[in-house]
Scaffold this motif. Structure first.
Motif, PDB file in Angstrom:
ATOM      1  N   MET A   1       0.830  -1.208   0.000  1.00  0.00           N
ATOM      2  CA  MET A   1       0.000   0.000   0.000  1.00  0.00           C
ATOM      3  C   MET A   1       0.866   1.260   0.000  1.00  0.00           C
ATOM      4  O   MET A   1       0.564   2.202  -0.715  1.00  0.00           O
ATOM      5  CB  MET A   1      -0.919  -0.043   1.228  1.00  0.00           C
ATOM      6  N   ALA A   2       1.931   1.251   0.797  1.00  0.00           N
ATOM      7  CA  ALA A   2       2.789   2.435   0.886  1.00  0.00           C
ATOM      8  C   ALA A   2       3.378   2.787  -0.469  1.00  0.00           C
ATOM      9  O   ALA A   2       3.443   3.967  -0.833  1.00  0.00           O
ATOM     10  CB  ALA A   2       3.899   2.219   1.912  1.00  0.00           C
ATOM     11  N   LEU A   3       3.776   1.778  -1.221  1.00  0.00           N
ATOM     12  CA  LEU A   3       4.380   2.054  -2.529  1.00  0.00           C
ATOM     13  C   LEU A   3       3.388   2.741  -3.463  1.00  0.00           C
ATOM     14  O   LEU A   3       3.741   3.704  -4.157  1.00  0.00           O
ATOM     15  CB  LEU A   3       4.905   0.762  -3.154  1.00  0.00           C
ATOM     16  N   LEU A   4       2.147   2.289  -3.463  1.00  0.00           N
ATOM     17  CA  LEU A   4       1.125   2.920  -4.311  1.00  0.00           C
ATOM     18  C   LEU A   4       0.866   4.359  -3.884  1.00  0.00           C
ATOM     19  O   LEU A   4       0.705   5.250  -4.732  1.00  0.00           O
ATOM     20  CB  LEU A   4      -0.176   2.117  -4.274  1.00  0.00           C
ATOM     21  N   VAL A   5       0.820   4.584  -2.578  1.00  0.00           N
ATOM     22  CA  VAL A   5       0.617   5.943  -2.074  1.00  0.00           C
ATOM     23  C   VAL A   5       1.786   6.830  -2.492  1.00  0.00           C
ATOM     24  O   VAL A   5       1.602   7.963  -2.952  1.00  0.00           O
ATOM     25  CB  VAL A   5       0.448   5.945  -0.540  1.00  0.00           C
ATOM     26  N   TYR A   6       3.005   6.312  -2.357  1.00  0.00           N
ATOM     27  CA  TYR A   6       4.184   7.087  -2.744  1.00  0.00           C
ATOM     28  C   TYR A   6       4.193   7.403  -4.240  1.00  0.00           C
ATOM     29  O   TYR A   6       4.548   8.510  -4.642  1.00  0.00           O
ATOM     30  CB  TYR A   6       5.461   6.353  -2.365  1.00  0.00           C
ATOM     31  N   VAL A   7       3.806   6.461  -5.059  1.00  0.00           N
ATOM     32  CA  VAL A   7       3.761   6.714  -6.502  1.00  0.00           C
ATOM     33  C   VAL A   7       2.730   7.792  -6.815  1.00  0.00           C
ATOM     34  O   VAL A   7       3.001   8.731  -7.576  1.00  0.00           O
ATOM     35  CB  VAL A   7       3.473   5.409  -7.285  1.00  0.00           C
ATOM     36  N   GLY A   8       1.558   7.686  -6.215  1.00  0.00           N
ATOM     37  CA  GLY A   8       0.535   8.718  -6.417  1.00  0.00           C
ATOM     38  C   GLY A   8       0.995  10.074  -5.917  1.00  0.00           C
ATOM     39  O   GLY A   8       0.781  11.099  -6.576  1.00  0.00           O
ATOM     40  N   ALA A   9       1.636  10.088  -4.755  1.00  0.00           N
ATOM     41  CA  ALA A   9       2.144  11.349  -4.194  1.00  0.00           C
ATOM     42  C   ALA A   9       3.206  11.955  -5.103  1.00  0.00           C
ATOM     43  O   ALA A   9       3.221  13.168  -5.329  1.00  0.00           O
ATOM     44  CB  ALA A   9       2.694  11.126  -2.795  1.00  0.00           C
ATOM     45  N   ALA A  10       4.076  11.111  -5.621  1.00  0.00           N
ATOM     46  CA  ALA A  10       5.137  11.615  -6.497  1.00  0.00           C
ATOM     47  C   ALA A  10       4.557  12.229  -7.764  1.00  0.00           C
ATOM     48  O   ALA A  10       4.973  13.316  -8.188  1.00  0.00           O
ATOM     49  CB  ALA A  10       6.113  10.493  -6.843  1.00  0.00           C
ATOM     50  N   LEU A  11       3.591  11.561  -8.364  1.00  0.00           N
ATOM     51  CA  LEU A  11       2.969  12.117  -9.574  1.00  0.00           C
ATOM     52  C   LEU A  11       2.265  13.435  -9.271  1.00  0.00           C
ATOM     53  O   LEU A  11       2.362  14.391 -10.047  1.00  0.00           O
ATOM     54  CB  LEU A  11       1.995  11.101 -10.175  1.00  0.00           C
ATOM     55  N   ALA A  12       1.577  13.483  -8.139  1.00  0.00           N
ATOM     56  CA  ALA A  12       0.873  14.711  -7.770  1.00  0.00           C
ATOM     57  C   ALA A  12       1.860  15.847  -7.493  1.00  0.00           C
ATOM     58  O   ALA A  12       1.641  16.984  -7.927  1.00  0.00           O
ATOM     59  CB  ALA A  12      -0.010  14.464  -6.543  1.00  0.00           C
ATOM     60  N   GLU A  13       2.953  15.543  -6.797  1.00  0.00           N
ATOM     61  CA  GLU A  13       3.930  16.594  -6.499  1.00  0.00           C
ATOM     62  C   GLU A  13       4.619  17.096  -7.761  1.00  0.00           C
ATOM     63  O   GLU A  13       4.760  18.304  -7.971  1.00  0.00           O
ATOM     64  CB  GLU A  13       4.973  16.096  -5.511  1.00  0.00           C
ATOM     65  N   ILE A  14       5.032  16.179  -8.612  1.00  0.00           N
ATOM     66  CA  ILE A  14       5.718  16.589  -9.828  1.00  0.00           C
ATOM     67  C   ILE A  14       4.789  17.383 -10.737  1.00  0.00           C
ATOM     68  O   ILE A  14       5.180  18.412 -11.291  1.00  0.00           O
ATOM     69  CB  ILE A  14       6.301  15.366 -10.560  1.00  0.00           C
ATOM     70  N   ALA A  15       3.549  16.937 -10.863  1.00  0.00           N
ATOM     71  CA  ALA A  15       2.596  17.676 -11.698  1.00  0.00           C
ATOM     72  C   ALA A  15       2.345  19.074 -11.137  1.00  0.00           C
ATOM     73  O   ALA A  15       2.297  20.053 -11.889  1.00  0.00           O
ATOM     74  CB  ALA A  15       1.285  16.902 -11.803  1.00  0.00           C
ATOM     75  N   GLY A  16       2.207  19.173  -9.819  1.00  0.00           N
ATOM     76  CA  GLY A  16       1.985  20.477  -9.194  1.00  0.00           C
ATOM     77  C   GLY A  16       3.173  21.404  -9.371  1.00  0.00           C
ATOM     78  O   GLY A  16       3.020  22.582  -9.710  1.00  0.00           O
ATOM     79  N   CYS A  17       4.358  20.865  -9.153  1.00  0.00           N
ATOM     80  CA  CYS A  17       5.568  21.687  -9.331  1.00  0.00           C
ATOM     81  C   CYS A  17       5.766  22.066 -10.791  1.00  0.00           C
ATOM     82  O   CYS A  17       6.198  23.179 -11.102  1.00  0.00           O
ATOM     83  CB  CYS A  17       6.783  20.938  -8.799  1.00  0.00           C
ATOM     84  N   PHE A  18       5.441  21.144 -11.699  1.00  0.00           N
ATOM     85  CA  PHE A  18       5.591  21.457 -13.115  1.00  0.00           C
ATOM     86  C   PHE A  18       4.647  22.579 -13.537  1.00  0.00           C
ATOM     87  O   PHE A  18       4.993  23.388 -14.409  1.00  0.00           O
ATOM     88  CB  PHE A  18       5.365  20.220 -13.988  1.00  0.00           C
ATOM     89  N   ALA A  19       3.470  22.643 -12.920  1.00  0.00           N
ATOM     90  CA  ALA A  19       2.543  23.736 -13.244  1.00  0.00           C
ATOM     91  C   ALA A  19       3.190  25.082 -12.928  1.00  0.00           C
ATOM     92  O   ALA A  19       3.091  26.034 -13.723  1.00  0.00           O
ATOM     93  CB  ALA A  19       1.236  23.575 -12.464  1.00  0.00           C
ATOM     94  N   PHE A  20       3.889  25.169 -11.799  1.00  0.00           N
ATOM     95  CA  PHE A  20       4.600  26.407 -11.467  1.00  0.00           C
ATOM     96  C   PHE A  20       5.756  26.643 -12.437  1.00  0.00           C
ATOM     97  O   PHE A  20       6.005  27.759 -12.865  1.00  0.00           O
ATOM     98  CB  PHE A  20       5.115  26.362 -10.013  1.00  0.00           C
ATOM     99  N   TRP A  21       6.473  25.593 -12.781  1.00  0.00           N
ATOM    100  CA  TRP A  21       7.574  25.686 -13.751  1.00  0.00           C
ATOM    101  C   TRP A  21       7.048  26.205 -15.091  1.00  0.00           C
ATOM    102  O   TRP A  21       7.649  27.094 -15.707  1.00  0.00           O
ATOM    103  CB  TRP A  21       8.218  24.314 -13.922  1.00  0.00           C
ATOM    104  N   ALA A  22       5.930  25.638 -15.536  1.00  0.00           N
ATOM    105  CA  ALA A  22       5.353  26.049 -16.819  1.00  0.00           C
ATOM    106  C   ALA A  22       4.961  27.522 -16.798  1.00  0.00           C
ATOM    107  O   ALA A  22       5.171  28.245 -17.777  1.00  0.00           O
ATOM    108  CB  ALA A  22       4.141  25.178 -17.155  1.00  0.00           C
ATOM    109  N   TRP A  23       4.407  27.976 -15.695  1.00  0.00           N
ATOM    110  CA  TRP A  23       4.000  29.377 -15.584  1.00  0.00           C
ATOM    111  C   TRP A  23       5.217  30.294 -15.562  1.00  0.00           C
ATOM    112  O   TRP A  23       5.288  31.271 -16.318  1.00  0.00           O
ATOM    113  CB  TRP A  23       3.152  29.565 -14.329  1.00  0.00           C
ATOM    114  N   LEU A  24       6.202  29.967 -14.708  1.00  0.00           N
ATOM    115  CA  LEU A  24       7.340  30.876 -14.522  1.00  0.00           C
ATOM    116  C   LEU A  24       8.430  30.740 -15.584  1.00  0.00           C
ATOM    117  O   LEU A  24       9.062  31.734 -15.939  1.00  0.00           O
ATOM    118  CB  LEU A  24       7.958  30.653 -13.139  1.00  0.00           C
ATOM    119  N   LYS A  25       8.645  29.536 -16.079  1.00  0.00           N
ATOM    120  CA  LYS A  25       9.766  29.317 -16.998  1.00  0.00           C
ATOM    121  C   LYS A  25       9.351  29.165 -18.447  1.00  0.00           C
ATOM    122  O   LYS A  25      10.147  29.423 -19.345  1.00  0.00           O
ATOM    123  CB  LYS A  25      10.540  28.045 -16.585  1.00  0.00           C
TER     124      LYS A  25
END
Length: 107
Positions: A1-25
């Motif tokens: 279960m932890a691995l699935l949660v971590y994978v979902g968290a990683a995708l959510a974090e990267i997508a969220g950070c990329f949204a800021f990257w896309a806006w600023l960069k």
């Protein structure tokens, strides 16, 4: 279960950070921040689902999964293939994450 949660968290974090990257960069619309913030909130919530005694340990173990996910994002979303050194580094980080999360603990 932890691995699935971590994978979902990683995708959510990267997508969220990329949204800021896309806006600023990349000059994208500030409207990219709306799903970006929602994605970062999802990331934070998902990490609370990890069955760990302490938050810091859950976050430390997550770091290894995040590194692998970031390299996959580099390849899939940005079209730049990680090299063998990226793969070796990710493997080392995943091994460390496994030790942190599932290593035997005294009493």
């Amino acid at each position: 279960m932890a691995l699935l949660v971590y994978v979902g968290a990683a995708l959510a974090e990267i997508a969220g950070c990329f949204a800021f990257w896309a806006w600023l960069k990349l000059g994208k619309s500030p409207l990219w921040l709306v799903p970006g913030v929602a994605s970062l909130c999802l990331f934070a919530w998902l990490l609370t689902l990890v069955d760990a005694e302490h938050a810091g340990r859950a976050y430390a173990a997550y770091g290894g999964v995040y590194i692998l996910a970031a390299l996959l994002w580099l390849w899939v979303a940005e079209g730049f293939r990680p090299d063998r050194w990226d793969a070796i580094g990710a493997a080392i980080c995943l091994a460390g994450a496994a030790v942190i999360l599932w290593g035997p603990r005294a009493g």
